[in-house]
Scaffold this motif. Sequence first.
Motif, short mmCIF file in Angstrom:
data_model
loop_
_atom_site.label_atom_id
_atom_site.label_comp_id
_atom_site.label_asym_id
_atom_site.label_seq_id
_atom_site.Cartn_x
_atom_site.Cartn_y
_atom_site.Cartn_z
N LEU A 115 0.84 -1.21 0.00
CA LEU A 115 0.00 0.00 0.00
C LEU A 115 0.87 1.26 0.00
O LEU A 115 1.89 1.31 0.68
CB LEU A 115 -0.91 0.03 1.23
N SER A 116 0.42 2.25 -0.73
CA SER A 116 1.12 3.54 -0.73
C SER A 116 0.61 4.38 0.44
O SER A 116 -0.61 4.48 0.66
CB SER A 116 0.87 4.27 -2.05
N ILE A 117 1.53 4.97 1.19
CA ILE A 117 1.12 5.86 2.28
C ILE A 117 0.55 7.15 1.70
O ILE A 117 -0.50 7.63 2.14
CB ILE A 117 2.31 6.18 3.21
N ASN A 118 1.22 7.70 0.72
CA ASN A 118 0.76 8.94 0.08
C ASN A 118 0.03 8.60 -1.21
O ASN A 118 0.63 8.46 -2.28
CB ASN A 118 1.96 9.84 -0.21
N ASP A 119 -1.28 8.42 -1.10
CA ASP A 119 -2.11 8.00 -2.23
C ASP A 119 -3.16 9.08 -2.51
O ASP A 119 -4.24 9.06 -1.94
CB ASP A 119 -2.78 6.66 -1.92
N SER A 120 -2.83 10.01 -3.37
CA SER A 120 -3.73 11.14 -3.63
C SER A 120 -5.04 10.69 -4.25
O SER A 120 -6.07 11.36 -4.12
CB SER A 120 -3.04 12.17 -4.53
N ASP A 121 -5.04 9.53 -4.93
CA ASP A 121 -6.27 9.03 -5.54
C ASP A 121 -7.31 8.64 -4.49
O ASP A 121 -8.50 8.62 -4.78
CB ASP A 121 -5.94 7.81 -6.42
N VAL A 159 5.34 14.19 13.04
CA VAL A 159 5.34 12.91 12.34
C VAL A 159 4.63 13.03 10.99
O VAL A 159 5.09 12.48 9.98
CB VAL A 159 4.68 11.81 13.21
N ILE A 160 3.52 13.76 10.96
CA ILE A 160 2.80 13.99 9.70
C ILE A 160 3.72 14.69 8.69
O ILE A 160 3.78 14.30 7.52
CB ILE A 160 1.54 14.82 9.96
N ASN A 161 4.43 15.70 9.15
CA ASN A 161 5.35 16.43 8.26
C ASN A 161 6.47 15.53 7.74
O ASN A 161 6.95 15.71 6.62
CB ASN A 161 5.95 17.63 8.99
N GLN A 162 6.89 14.58 8.54
CA GLN A 162 7.97 13.68 8.13
C GLN A 162 7.51 12.62 7.13
O GLN A 162 8.25 12.26 6.21
CB GLN A 162 8.56 12.97 9.35
N LEU A 163 6.27 12.11 7.28
CA LEU A 163 5.85 10.93 6.54
C LEU A 163 4.92 11.21 5.36
O LEU A 163 4.83 10.40 4.44
CB LEU A 163 5.16 9.94 7.49
N LEU A 164 4.21 12.34 5.41
CA LEU A 164 3.25 12.63 4.34
C LEU A 164 3.78 13.75 3.45
O LEU A 164 4.57 14.59 3.89
CB LEU A 164 1.89 13.01 4.93
N THR A 165 3.32 13.76 2.23
CA THR A 165 3.81 14.74 1.26
C THR A 165 2.68 15.38 0.49
O THR A 165 1.57 14.84 0.39
CB THR A 165 4.78 14.07 0.25
N ALA A 166 2.99 16.56 -0.07
CA ALA A 166 2.13 17.28 -1.02
C ALA A 166 0.68 17.35 -0.54
O ALA A 166 0.42 17.69 0.61
CB ALA A 166 2.23 16.61 -2.40
N GLU A 167 -0.28 17.05 -1.45
CA GLU A 167 -1.69 17.26 -1.12
C GLU A 167 -2.18 16.29 -0.04
O GLU A 167 -3.11 16.60 0.69
CB GLU A 167 -2.57 17.13 -2.37
#
Length: 478
Positions: A229-235, A279-287
Amino acid sequence: MYKAIIKTLIVSYLLFVSSFTSKALQEDFDLNGKSSFLIENTSTDTAFINIENWYTIPWKVQKIDTFILKNNSFYTSLISQAKDYFNLKINNKAFKIFSKPGSIVQIIYQSEDNIDFSGSEKDVNEFLLKKGNYFQSTESDWMPRVRFTHNADEFEEIITANDSITKLQQKFLTDNKMELPNWYFSFERKRLNYLNAYWKLNSLMYRKRMLNKSDSLGSQFLELTINDLSINDSDMLGNKRYMNFLSDFIGYKSDPMYENKMPSNIEEWIVFYEHSIDVINQLLTAEVKDTYLTFTLLNIIERRRYIFNTKWIENIEGEELKKLVLQKYEANPILPKGSQLPFFLLTDSDGNRIKSNDFKGRILLINFWATWCKPCIKEFPYENKLVERYDDQELSVVNICMYSDKKTWKKYIQKYQLKSINLFAENSWTSKIEKDFGIRGIPHSVLVDENGKVFQNKCARPSEDISKEIDKILIKDY
């Protein structure tokens, strides 16, 4: 003739809207997304309609209760920020309905066993109807998981059960693949996998924090849970199960195995939230980062406005979402300071009828709770200590039980030796109290001064040193 003209106008309007929203039938999260919902009652009797539509930014529910006379139609606009489902009941029979931004969902209701779909999500909603009949439940993707969370002796049982339930769901999806759009098949496969990962992570947290169970896990638990699974999944942005997954993934990464105690005062809650934001700033990106931060900050404002720091908003990069969070924080809250305490008339454990204005002249700490709410029950010792501490002063601690069985409520008063004034809200009072006090979750506490004026709605809980605020009222330091 008149009804036929009205029906034609509604359908024509929906087609007109569709011509302008074809581009909106997109795969993206839309903060202001809407979908159109039309139901025609061609049955021989009145159809009673209940819609429950949860959305994530902010985390709220859109509820609609209405009825449709025979040979009549009902049209409404629903909040649809993402690809997701809402709950529909027709004459108390449950249906799961899919929509996304720009969707047009049309239903022709002929009888309980005869319902037809049209509109932009026709194939998907026909599949969901078939699925509900096959599993004899509209909640078959998550409901069977609950008992394993509560009753499993070993966590490996929970992992095995969740994987098995997910495989059954995936098999049914695959068996019906030819009837579904490719985009939906891909979406639903991912959603089920995010649900599976979320439930394992959430079960671990729930068993530790609520059931006091310390589960042993393999060293690769997180890697195996997430798998590919992708952690950062904009879809998947805005989908409830994906947002649930992010919440418990961030929670686990913030405190692996949930070894740290939950905060017990305001200062500790501030540290807790600031660590989570890091932690959010470290692990998540963009939108994904921006949307999830918005989701998180709005929840803090909703639950603990009294500790919110506007500097946290600067972690969001998108101006629209920044503006939304700031607006919600600056908006006049329900029951602002100085508001009159809303009226209620409830029964105590002895059957006496107690009115809100019976407490005039006393400071009130009102705590709303339910017998099934573990965090509420954890507040009981702190409430009892407050009663003892202010025994000789003009303070009453009032516990109002909601959403619960009355016999269980009375048993809990004895079981936990509650020293507070204990009131019970019957169903007829629940919706009024929810609306008047802006209750979105429990426990929910309200501090009221001796003049019956609200000092703070959604104030600190008894476990969070609310005595500091009580003392301010007692010495008139406000």
